[in-house]
Design a protein around this motif. Structure first.
Motif, PDB file in Angstrom:
ATOM      1  N   UNK A 300       0.743  -1.103  -0.026  1.00 57.89           N
ATOM      2  CA  UNK A 300       0.047   0.012   0.097  1.00 57.89           C
ATOM      3  C   UNK A 300       0.809   1.368   0.010  1.00 57.89           C
ATOM      4  N   UNK A 301       2.121   1.142  -0.267  1.00 53.13           N
ATOM      5  CA  UNK A 301       3.254   2.234  -0.285  1.00 53.13           C
ATOM      6  C   UNK A 301       3.482   2.745  -1.361  1.00 53.13           C
ATOM      7  N   UNK A 302       3.592   1.844  -2.540  1.00 53.99           N
ATOM      8  CA  UNK A 302       4.111   2.014  -3.803  1.00 53.99           C
ATOM      9  C   UNK A 302       5.508   2.195  -3.681  1.00 53.99           C
ATOM     10  N   UNK A 303       6.133   1.569  -2.690  1.00 56.92           N
ATOM     11  CA  UNK A 303       7.686   1.825  -2.492  1.00 56.92           C
ATOM     12  C   UNK A 303       8.201   0.420  -3.235  1.00 56.92           C
ATOM     13  N   UNK A 304       7.772  -0.312  -4.093  1.00 52.88           N
ATOM     14  CA  UNK A 304       8.466  -1.275  -4.766  1.00 52.88           C
ATOM     15  C   UNK A 304       7.338  -2.174  -5.359  1.00 52.88           C
ATOM     16  N   UNK A 305       7.619  -3.089  -6.076  1.00 52.62           N
ATOM     17  CA  UNK A 305       6.862  -4.001  -6.944  1.00 52.62           C
ATOM     18  C   UNK A 305       6.898  -5.401  -6.366  1.00 52.62           C
ATOM     19  N   UNK A 306       5.602  -5.642  -6.063  1.00 48.91           N
ATOM     20  CA  UNK A 306       5.384  -7.308  -5.571  1.00 48.91           C
ATOM     21  C   UNK A 306       5.259  -8.136  -6.688  1.00 48.91           C
ATOM     22  N   UNK A 334       9.995   6.736  -3.644  1.00 45.30           N
ATOM     23  CA  UNK A 334       8.991   5.885  -2.694  1.00 45.30           C
ATOM     24  C   UNK A 334       9.580   4.912  -1.584  1.00 45.30           C
ATOM     25  N   UNK A 335      10.821   4.241  -2.041  1.00 51.67           N
ATOM     26  CA  UNK A 335      11.379   3.423  -1.209  1.00 51.67           C
ATOM     27  C   UNK A 335      12.274   4.217  -0.200  1.00 51.67           C
ATOM     28  N   UNK A 336      12.632   5.211  -0.556  1.00 56.04           N
ATOM     29  CA  UNK A 336      13.523   6.162   0.507  1.00 56.04           C
ATOM     30  C   UNK A 336      12.432   6.621   1.589  1.00 56.04           C
ATOM     31  N   UNK A 337      11.374   7.114   1.116  1.00 57.75           N
ATOM     32  CA  UNK A 337      10.395   7.712   2.110  1.00 57.75           C
ATOM     33  C   UNK A 337       9.720   6.730   3.058  1.00 57.75           C
ATOM     34  N   UNK A 338       9.602   5.458   2.633  1.00 53.13           N
ATOM     35  CA  UNK A 338       9.175   4.456   3.487  1.00 53.13           C
ATOM     36  C   UNK A 338      10.118   3.922   4.402  1.00 53.13           C
ATOM     37  N   UNK A 339      11.499   3.999   4.097  1.00 48.69           N
ATOM     38  CA  UNK A 339      12.277   3.738   4.871  1.00 48.69           C
ATOM     39  C   UNK A 339      12.868   4.159   6.116  1.00 48.69           C
ATOM     40  N   UNK A 340      12.338   5.540   6.116  1.00 53.52           N
ATOM     41  CA  UNK A 340      12.420   6.221   7.389  1.00 53.52           C
ATOM     42  C   UNK A 340      11.707   5.740   8.510  1.00 53.52           C
TER      43      UNK A 340
END
Length: 358
Positions: A300-306, A334-340
């Protein structure tokens, strides 16, 4: 001074072991009285994580003629250690250590917390008898730490009500390593074990390579399947395009040079390698594997592809998508934002609050 006892089978290099080493370091630096108990020292051929020197380390080092006897001996020895050390709190990681800790600490007054680090169907068993026994033993604990909602669903409602979800901390070096100006190649990081299903990634890369001649696949890690994987790459005719550099110390630097990171596992808890790639701002792909760790991080974060487990075609397609510069940059951000959410101080404070919950 508060005293906390940590218990895990060993400190050999692996995801759960790394988190345990980081927790030992965090609590030691906060001037807790820290005891780390392991079943064994790791084999000399398997490197260990460094343990903070101010922590007291105890090795059970017991053996028996069969698993029942050796486990009985471990439980007895661990019980003696817990009784003598009299900690305020005990935290155990992984399947068998969780069971041994709970059995060894019966009637000893301290807070007991277990952490499930992988798919509980694999750690404890899928059949109904094993589920009932595991849930019954887990009722001896005061607290439960899961990495995903999916993992908690293995357990009964009364256990879930007393549980919490805490993600893995990611070392700050992964946040602070500069991104390369030119990112290239597909990479993965992980032990060369069946769980990681590197064959799926090799097959997907072979499909991707039919139309893309500019990228290589780099597989970082060591393990018993190395020669088999090399042979499989050779069989698919792409041996020259797949590199096996072994284990490396500068993982963050290599991740920050990669264009795409892929996790191809059949099952995972909350995969450290995937989280580290995200902290490096690398575009990521993962199988949607149990117990839901990658789904929790990406869906639900669009931080990567499943992609589905064991689907080489969809994995190859996802790699192709992320080769597009605009798409790649989108998923990097998007990945960088989620990683916080994985910053160490944030995660360790959650551990401290939960372990010493009133």
């Amino acid at each position: 001074m508060k005293k906390v006892l940590f218990y895990i089978d060993s400190m050999q290099k692996g995801g759960a072991n790394r988190v345990m080493a980081n927790l030992v370091d965090f609590f030691s630096k906060k001037n807790f009285n820290v005891i780390l108990v392991n079943d064994i020292f790791s084999d000399k051929d398997i490197p260990e994580y460094e343990v903070n020197s101010s922590a007291k380390r105890i090795i059970l080092d017991v053996s028996g003629s069969n698993a029942i006897i050796s486990n009985y001996k471990r439980i007895r020895k661990l019980r003696k250690i817990i009784y003598e050390e009299n900690p305020d709190c005990i935290l155990s990681f992984m399947g068998p250590p969780n069971i041994r800790m709970l059995l060894s600490s019966i009637f000893i007054p301290c807070r007991k917390v277990v952490s499930v680090r992988n798919d509980p169907n694999r750690e404890y068993g899928k059949n109904i008898i094993k589920k009932i026994i595991t849930n019954f033993i887990f009722l001896l604990a005061d607290g439960y730490v899961f990495q995903t909602e999916d993992a908690s669903k293995y357990f009964i409602k009364s256990i879930r009500k007393k549980s919490t979800i805490i993600v893995n901390p990611v070392n700050e070096i992964f946040f602070n390593t500069p991104s390369s100006d030119i990112r290239k190649n597909v990479v993965t990081v992980g032990r060369l074990f069946p769980q990681k299903n590197h064959k799926l990634l090799i097959k997907a890369f072979a499909l991707f390579s039919e139309k893309n001649a500019d990228e290589n696949l780099i597989i970082y890690g060591e393990g018993p399947l190395k020669s088999e994987l090399v042979g499989y790459a050779n069989k698919l005719g792409i041996k020259e395009r797949i590199l096996f550099p072994g284990s490396i110390s500068n993982v963050s630097k290599e991740l920050c040079k990669a264009k795409v990171f892929v996790l191809s596992s059949d099952y995972e808890g909350l995969p450290n390698a995937l989280m580290e790639a995200m902290a490096c701002g690398t575009a990521v792909i993962s199988t949607d594997c149990p117990a839901g760790g990658p789904k929790y991080l990406l869906k639900d974060t669009d931080a990567g592809i499943l992609v589905p487990c064991n689907d080489a075609d969809q994995m190859a397609e996802a790699i192709s998508v992320l080769m597009d510069e605009e798409k790649n940059k989108y998923y990097q951000d998007k990945a960088k934002i989620k990683s916080k959410e994985f910053l160490p101080e944030t995660v360790f404070e959650q551990w401290e609050k939960y372990l010493f919950k009133k």
